[in-house]
Design an enzyme around this catalytic site. Structure first.
Site, PDB file in Angstrom:
ATOM      1  N   VAL A 107       0.814  -1.227   0.000  1.00  0.00           N
ATOM      2  CA  VAL A 107       0.000   0.000   0.000  1.00  0.00           C
ATOM      3  C   VAL A 107       0.842   1.269   0.000  1.00  0.00           C
ATOM      4  CG1 VAL A 107      -2.070  -1.049   1.018  1.00  0.00           C
ATOM      5  CG2 VAL A 107      -0.314  -0.046   2.524  1.00  0.00           C
ATOM      6  N   SER A 142      -3.952   3.196  16.775  1.00  0.00           N
ATOM      7  CA  SER A 142      -3.358   2.459  17.902  1.00  0.00           C
ATOM      8  C   SER A 142      -3.403   3.331  19.150  1.00  0.00           C
ATOM      9  CB  SER A 142      -1.898   2.132  17.575  1.00  0.00           C
ATOM     10  OG  SER A 142      -1.188   1.804  18.747  1.00  0.00           O
ATOM     11  N   TYR A 187       5.959   5.061  14.838  1.00  0.00           N
ATOM     12  CA  TYR A 187       4.644   4.402  14.860  1.00  0.00           C
ATOM     13  C   TYR A 187       3.589   5.336  15.462  1.00  0.00           C
ATOM     14  CZ  TYR A 187       1.397   0.465  15.769  1.00  0.00           C
ATOM     15  OH  TYR A 187       0.320  -0.386  15.812  1.00  0.00           O
TER      16      TYR A 187
HETATM   17  P1  NAP Z   1       0.387  -8.122  11.712  1.00  0.00           P
HETATM   18  O1  NAP Z   1       0.056  -9.364  12.455  1.00  0.00           O
HETATM   19  O2  NAP Z   1       1.813  -7.709  11.607  1.00  0.00           O
HETATM   20  O3  NAP Z   1      -0.242  -8.226  10.222  1.00  0.00           O
HETATM   21  C1  NAP Z   1       0.040  -7.216   9.326  1.00  0.00           C
HETATM   22  C2  NAP Z   1      -0.748  -7.398   8.039  1.00  0.00           C
HETATM   23  O4  NAP Z   1      -0.542  -6.249   7.224  1.00  0.00           O
HETATM   24  C3  NAP Z   1      -0.314  -8.583   7.204  1.00  0.00           C
HETATM   25  O5  NAP Z   1      -1.463  -9.067   6.527  1.00  0.00           O
HETATM   26  C4  NAP Z   1       0.674  -7.982   6.200  1.00  0.00           C
HETATM   27  O6  NAP Z   1       0.730  -8.695   4.964  1.00  0.00           O
HETATM   28  C5  NAP Z   1       0.022  -6.627   5.964  1.00  0.00           C
HETATM   29  N1  NAP Z   1       0.923  -5.562   5.546  1.00  0.00           N
HETATM   30  C6  NAP Z   1       1.957  -5.017   6.220  1.00  0.00           C
HETATM   31  N2  NAP Z   1       2.501  -4.003   5.522  1.00  0.00           N
HETATM   32  C7  NAP Z   1       1.799  -3.912   4.370  1.00  0.00           C
HETATM   33  C8  NAP Z   1       1.887  -3.077   3.240  1.00  0.00           C
HETATM   34  N3  NAP Z   1       2.835  -2.121   3.146  1.00  0.00           N
HETATM   35  N4  NAP Z   1       0.989  -3.247   2.234  1.00  0.00           N
HETATM   36  C9  NAP Z   1       0.038  -4.208   2.315  1.00  0.00           C
HETATM   37  N5  NAP Z   1      -0.094  -5.041   3.372  1.00  0.00           N
HETATM   38  C10 NAP Z   1       0.784  -4.890   4.374  1.00  0.00           C
HETATM   39  O7  NAP Z   1      -0.362  -6.870  12.342  1.00  0.00           O
HETATM   40  P2  NAP Z   1      -1.601  -6.785  13.402  1.00  0.00           P
HETATM   41  O8  NAP Z   1      -1.060  -6.865  14.756  1.00  0.00           O
HETATM   42  O9  NAP Z   1      -2.701  -7.664  12.970  1.00  0.00           O
HETATM   43  O10 NAP Z   1      -2.026  -5.262  13.183  1.00  0.00           O
HETATM   44  C11 NAP Z   1      -3.051  -4.869  12.288  1.00  0.00           C
HETATM   45  C12 NAP Z   1      -3.296  -3.388  12.478  1.00  0.00           C
HETATM   46  O11 NAP Z   1      -3.722  -3.127  13.815  1.00  0.00           O
HETATM   47  C13 NAP Z   1      -2.050  -2.526  12.252  1.00  0.00           C
HETATM   48  O12 NAP Z   1      -2.442  -1.297  11.675  1.00  0.00           O
HETATM   49  C14 NAP Z   1      -1.546  -2.288  13.654  1.00  0.00           C
HETATM   50  O13 NAP Z   1      -0.768  -1.118  13.730  1.00  0.00           O
HETATM   51  C15 NAP Z   1      -2.860  -2.158  14.395  1.00  0.00           C
HETATM   52  N6  NAP Z   1      -2.763  -2.391  15.826  1.00  0.00           N
HETATM   53  C16 NAP Z   1      -2.424  -3.632  16.300  1.00  0.00           C
HETATM   54  C17 NAP Z   1      -2.384  -3.825  17.675  1.00  0.00           C
HETATM   55  C18 NAP Z   1      -2.052  -5.170  18.268  1.00  0.00           C
HETATM   56  O14 NAP Z   1      -2.069  -5.291  19.495  1.00  0.00           O
HETATM   57  N7  NAP Z   1      -1.762  -6.187  17.474  1.00  0.00           N
HETATM   58  C19 NAP Z   1      -2.676  -2.774  18.550  1.00  0.00           C
HETATM   59  C20 NAP Z   1      -2.994  -1.525  18.028  1.00  0.00           C
HETATM   60  C21 NAP Z   1      -3.063  -1.354  16.664  1.00  0.00           C
HETATM   61  P3  NAP Z   1       1.936  -9.774   4.653  1.00  0.00           P
HETATM   62  O15 NAP Z   1       1.900 -10.786   5.744  1.00  0.00           O
HETATM   63  O16 NAP Z   1       1.586 -10.338   3.300  1.00  0.00           O
HETATM   64  O17 NAP Z   1       3.210  -8.991   4.626  1.00  0.00           O
END
Ligand code: NAP
Length: 252
Positions: free
Chosen positions: A68, A146, A159
């Site tokens: 993206v 976040s 971040y």
């Molecule tokens: P994650 O497990 O690291 O998964 C990230 C996902 O995003 C994967 O599907 C990855 O695809 C995709 N991705 C990463 N960079 C990309 C790019 N440049 N273009 C297209 N796809 C991309 O992350 P998550 O923990 O589920 O987090 C999801 C969202 O929630 C994020 O915005 C994160 O900041 C937010 N968030 C998470 C938490 C938490 O506790 N986990 C808390 C607050 C906010 P590939 O695997 O194909 O690379």
């Protein structure tokens, strides 16, 4: 007829929909009846696994690779979405790459990686998808921020800046498109166990430290973000420019 009844006519695109929170959002939207597009960057097998799970549910699904952060890839993804699914009605900007480190050690490259995946990625997707929504006179955009945007976290200047930037971006866009039946909201997840947060959960001591910050005393379940996103997509027709926390009380 309530808008939730029309879910089967809607196409949802979830960036980073192949793993973690994005995957749960994809499944939640499909359970409501939407057709879903699973965007991913680097792991086609993970994206394909979600697509197959949704097809087993009897719903239409498609995966599209695109970083993206790159405008040309987003443009091509949106063209494919229009060609194969007829457009995008619901956009969830969820993709993010996390890079951390105290300011004196944070490289410019890591800064750019975070800012580009989160902020530029969200801009790129909105830039190409909002015109489709304007044409249809209906749209839902949900940007995943976040708690770091509101409260900070040591080592998270990039971040935190990117995720806080999403809030200002969302409010301005919400005002631009409000009269066109397009809502733009921000969801703020607290703590969820995913690949992104795995380093925070690798010792019992770290787990206890994180749990102490959560009044409800547990990490969130991924479906708990998905439920809120589905609500905003299908029920929250008079909610726009809102920042909604799903964090077990962390943000109080
Ligand atoms: P994650 O497990 O690291 O998964 C990230 C996902 O995003 C994967 O599907 C990855 O695809 C995709 N991705 C990463 N960079 C990309 C790019 N440049 N273009 C297209 N796809 C991309 O992350 P998550 O923990 O589920 O987090 C999801 C969202 O929630 C994020 O915005 C994160 O900041 C937010 N968030 C998470 C938490 C938490 O506790 N986990 C808390 C607050 C906010 P590939 O695997 O194909 O690379």
């Amino acid at each position: 007829m309530g808008e939730s009844m029309e879910a089967s006519k809607k196409v949802a695109l979830v960036t980073g929909g192949s793993r973690g929170i994005g995957r749960a959002i994809v499944i939640g939207l499909a359970q409501e009846g939407a057709k879903v597009i699973v965007n991913y960057r680097s792991k086609p097998e993970a994206a394909q696994e979600v697509v197959e799970e949704i097809r087993r549910m009897g719903q239409e699904a498609l995966s599209i690779q695109a970083d993206v952060a790159h405008e040309d890839e987003v443009k091509a993804m949106v063209e494919e979405a229009v060609e194969k699914m007829g457009g995008v009605d619901i956009l969830i900007n969820n993709a993010a790459l996390h890079r951390g480190g105290r300011i004196q050690k944070l490289s410019t490259e890591d800064w750019d990686t975070v800012i580009h995946s989160v902020l530029k990625g969200t801009f790129n997707c909105c830039r190409y998808i909002v015109p489709l929504m304007l044409e249809k006179g209906w749209g839902r955009i949900i940007n995943i921020s976040s708690t770091v945007a509101l409260h900070g976290y040591p080592g998270d200047t990039a971040y935190g800046a990117a995720k806080a930037g999403l809030i200002g971006f969302s409010k301005s866009l919400a005002k631009e498109v409000a009269k066109k039946n397009i809502t733009v909201n921000v969801v703020i997840p607290g703590f969820f166990r995913t690949d992104m947060t795995a380093p925070l959960f690798d010792t019992e001591e770290k787990i206890q430290k994180e749990l102490m910050r959560i009044p409800m005393g547990r990490p969130g379940r991924l479906e708990e973000v998905a439920e809120l996103v589905s609500f905003l997509a299908f029920k929250g027709s008079y909610i726009t420019g809102a920042i909604i926390q799903v964090d077990g009380g962390m943000g109080m």
